[in-house]
Design an enzyme around this catalytic site. Structure first.
Site, PDB file in Angstrom:
ATOM      1  N   GLN A  71     -12.334   1.015   1.851  1.00  0.00           N
ATOM      2  CA  GLN A  71     -12.938   0.819   3.180  1.00  0.00           C
ATOM      3  C   GLN A  71     -13.763   2.194   3.626  1.00  0.00           C
ATOM      4  OE1 GLN A  71      -9.460  -0.396   5.698  1.00  0.00           O
ATOM      5  NE2 GLN A  71      -8.306   0.421   4.020  1.00  0.00           N
ATOM      6  N   VAL A  96     -16.605   4.598   3.477  1.00  0.00           N
ATOM      7  CA  VAL A  96     -18.081   4.436   3.218  1.00  0.00           C
ATOM      8  C   VAL A  96     -18.822   5.999   2.641  1.00  0.00           C
ATOM      9  CG1 VAL A  96     -18.437   2.748   5.188  1.00  0.00           C
ATOM     10  CG2 VAL A  96     -18.531   5.326   5.751  1.00  0.00           C
ATOM     11  N   ASP A  97     -17.961   6.841   2.329  1.00  0.00           N
ATOM     12  CA  ASP A  97     -18.331   8.124   2.050  1.00  0.00           C
ATOM     13  C   ASP A  97     -18.910   8.357   0.827  1.00  0.00           C
ATOM     14  OD1 ASP A  97     -16.223   8.337   0.445  1.00  0.00           O
ATOM     15  OD2 ASP A  97     -14.842   9.204   1.869  1.00  0.00           O
ATOM     16  N   GLY A 141      -3.803   5.956   1.556  1.00  0.00           N
ATOM     17  CA  GLY A 141      -4.522   6.388   2.577  1.00  0.00           C
ATOM     18  C   GLY A 141      -5.294   5.576   3.542  1.00  0.00           C
ATOM     19  N   ALA A 149      -2.222  11.497  -0.873  1.00  0.00           N
ATOM     20  CA  ALA A 149      -2.626  11.006  -1.998  1.00  0.00           C
ATOM     21  C   ALA A 149      -2.807  11.826  -3.294  1.00  0.00           C
ATOM     22  CB  ALA A 149      -3.845  10.051  -1.659  1.00  0.00           C
ATOM     23  N   HIS A 162     -16.644  -1.869   3.465  1.00  0.00           N
ATOM     24  CA  HIS A 162     -17.349  -1.584   4.868  1.00  0.00           C
ATOM     25  C   HIS A 162     -18.986  -0.885   4.825  1.00  0.00           C
ATOM     26  CE1 HIS A 162     -12.952  -1.475   6.780  1.00  0.00           C
ATOM     27  NE2 HIS A 162     -13.476  -2.582   6.578  1.00  0.00           N
ATOM     28  N   CYS A 173     -37.412   2.682  11.149  1.00  0.00           N
ATOM     29  CA  CYS A 173     -37.710   1.950   9.764  1.00  0.00           C
ATOM     30  C   CYS A 173     -39.143   2.092   9.491  1.00  0.00           C
ATOM     31  CB  CYS A 173     -37.721   0.455  10.397  1.00  0.00           C
ATOM     32  SG  CYS A 173     -38.070  -0.527   8.871  1.00  0.00           S
ATOM     33  N   ASN A 223       1.164   7.093   1.316  1.00  0.00           N
ATOM     34  CA  ASN A 223       0.506   7.777   3.035  1.00  0.00           C
ATOM     35  C   ASN A 223       1.823   8.674   3.246  1.00  0.00           C
ATOM     36  OD1 ASN A 223       0.034   7.824   5.687  1.00  0.00           O
ATOM     37  ND2 ASN A 223      -1.309   5.863   5.375  1.00  0.00           N
TER      38      ASN A 223
HETATM   39  N1  APR Z   1      -3.363  11.357   1.680  1.00  0.00           N
HETATM   40  C1  APR Z   1      -2.813   9.767   1.941  1.00  0.00           C
HETATM   41  N2  APR Z   1      -3.078   9.409   3.318  1.00  0.00           N
HETATM   42  C2  APR Z   1      -3.445  10.285   4.318  1.00  0.00           C
HETATM   43  C3  APR Z   1      -3.577  11.542   4.112  1.00  0.00           C
HETATM   44  C4  APR Z   1      -3.665  11.960   2.810  1.00  0.00           C
HETATM   45  N3  APR Z   1      -3.876  13.192   2.164  1.00  0.00           N
HETATM   46  N4  APR Z   1      -4.070  12.129   5.124  1.00  0.00           N
HETATM   47  C5  APR Z   1      -3.894  11.118   6.261  1.00  0.00           C
HETATM   48  N5  APR Z   1      -3.706   9.940   5.582  1.00  0.00           N
HETATM   49  C6  APR Z   1      -3.527   8.745   6.177  1.00  0.00           C
HETATM   50  C7  APR Z   1      -3.031   8.658   7.764  1.00  0.00           C
HETATM   51  O1  APR Z   1      -1.628   8.787   7.665  1.00  0.00           O
HETATM   52  C8  APR Z   1      -3.517   7.423   8.050  1.00  0.00           C
HETATM   53  O2  APR Z   1      -2.484   6.355   7.919  1.00  0.00           O
HETATM   54  O3  APR Z   1      -4.741   8.118   6.076  1.00  0.00           O
HETATM   55  C9  APR Z   1      -4.938   6.981   6.985  1.00  0.00           C
HETATM   56  C10 APR Z   1      -6.031   7.021   7.509  1.00  0.00           C
HETATM   57  O4  APR Z   1      -6.051   6.009   8.581  1.00  0.00           O
HETATM   58  P1  APR Z   1      -7.385   5.407   9.373  1.00  0.00           P
HETATM   59  O5  APR Z   1      -8.100   6.866   9.879  1.00  0.00           O
HETATM   60  O6  APR Z   1      -7.181   4.488  10.452  1.00  0.00           O
HETATM   61  O7  APR Z   1      -8.459   5.336   8.488  1.00  0.00           O
HETATM   62  P2  APR Z   1      -8.661   3.717   7.685  1.00  0.00           P
HETATM   63  O8  APR Z   1      -7.410   2.910   7.571  1.00  0.00           O
HETATM   64  O9  APR Z   1      -9.376   4.036   6.371  1.00  0.00           O
HETATM   65  O10 APR Z   1      -9.479   3.062   8.660  1.00  0.00           O
HETATM   66  C11 APR Z   1      -9.779   1.595   8.425  1.00  0.00           C
HETATM   67  O11 APR Z   1     -11.336   1.598  10.524  1.00  0.00           O
HETATM   68  O12 APR Z   1     -12.769   2.747  11.758  1.00  0.00           O
HETATM   69  C12 APR Z   1     -12.553   1.917  10.744  1.00  0.00           C
HETATM   70  O13 APR Z   1     -14.321   1.287   9.183  1.00  0.00           O
HETATM   71  C13 APR Z   1     -13.336   2.192   9.665  1.00  0.00           C
HETATM   72  O14 APR Z   1     -12.991   1.935   7.224  1.00  0.00           O
HETATM   73  C14 APR Z   1     -12.251   2.603   8.622  1.00  0.00           C
HETATM   74  C15 APR Z   1     -11.327   1.516   8.898  1.00  0.00           C
END
Ligand code: APR
Length: 252
Positions: free
Chosen positions: A104, A106-107, A194, A238, A122, A155, A220
């Protein structure tokens, strides 16, 4: 609390016998690289939730504000390097002939770590699209600038606005990306790493892989809506858990 080695042992054993491996990642996999997550303690940017900035409506209303957020993310991420989690996942990509990484994120850090065949659910922060979908511009193009002289950028073809090449809330995912995700659910081992497991359709992948017979694992440090429903939840960062799994696989 059980040691990390004990926590990851069931996963290390599955990795030994699996032939079809699929990994889904979210922002947490890049946290150790210095990329802020969306919903963690530092998830808000200037008090804005991602759901209120990452939409076509927000962009139409205030493109300068939305671009300010993306420009900040570009310059933050440009200084970040892949961490141990990205490296171990890249190594799995070389080890298993039947391996898919769905992200998910985009980095671009999985690509920077050398992971082959990344399915980007994404889109990419490093691509742009013409907001007006002008006839001359390609559907999307790479642009790796971390600093823009002009914000919002224009653009190069029609001089209208450009938007980031990412999928916003309320937008459909690319049907080809969805097809690749679906195909990768037929696997022996599915890991969700993550991600907060609250954004769909990504959050539906692990339960569906389990329904189709995969052994499903979450990594996680926090619990998520997926934790109790999967076969194994490794409550650890992770980069630490994947390093422990990798070491365990090498000494056995
Ligand atoms: N290792 C693993 N997990 C981790 C770590 C780590 N070091 N640090 C934090 N986390 C976990 C957090 O506990 C959280 O559950 O990573 C998760 C990040 O969750 P979000 O910030 O919600 O990210 P994500 O699930 O990728 O979001 C999904 O939402 O905003 C949109 O498009 C965006 O792709 C993104 C989507």
């Amino acid at each position: 609390m059980a040691s990390l080695v004990a926590l990851v042992t069931p996963l290390a054993e599955r990795l030994r016998t699996a032939t079809r491996v699929t990994v889904l990642t979210g922002a947490g996999v890049s946290a150790a690289s210095g990329v802020p997550t969306f919903r963690g303690a530092n998830g808000l940017w200037k008090q804005h939730r991602p759901e209120s900035l990452a939409t076509a409506e927000a962009f139409a209303r205030d493109p300068a504000l939305v671009w300010e957020w993306y420009a900040w993310r570009r310059s933050t991420i440009a200084a970040c390097r892949p961490n141990r989690a990205h490296e171990v996942i890249a190594a799995w990509g070389r080890r298993y002939a039947d391996f898919t990484l769905i992200t998910q994120n985009v980095d671009g850090l999985h690509e920077a770590a050398g992971t082959r065949h990344v399915v980007r659910m994404h889109g990419s922060l490093w691509e742009l699209q013409c907001w007006n979908r002008c006839a001359v511009a390609p559907a999307r193009w790479e642009d790796r600038r971390a600093d823009f002289v002009e914000l919002p950028p224009r653009c190069p073809h029609c001089h209208g606005l450009v938007r980031p090449g990412v999928v916003w809330f309320g937008e459909s995912l690319d049907p080809e990306v969805l097809r690749q995700c679906d195909a990768a659910l037929d696997c022996d081992l599915f890991l969700t790493i993550g991600t907060s497991s609250v954004v769909y359709p990504a959050a539906s992948l692990a339960p569906e892989a389990k329904r189709r017979g995969a052994y499903t694992v979450e990594i996680n440090p926090d619990t998520t809506p997926a934790s109790a429903t999967l076969d194994l939840a490794i409550q650890a960062p992770a980069e630490a858990a994947l390093d422990a799994v990798d070491r365990s696989a090498r000494i056995s």
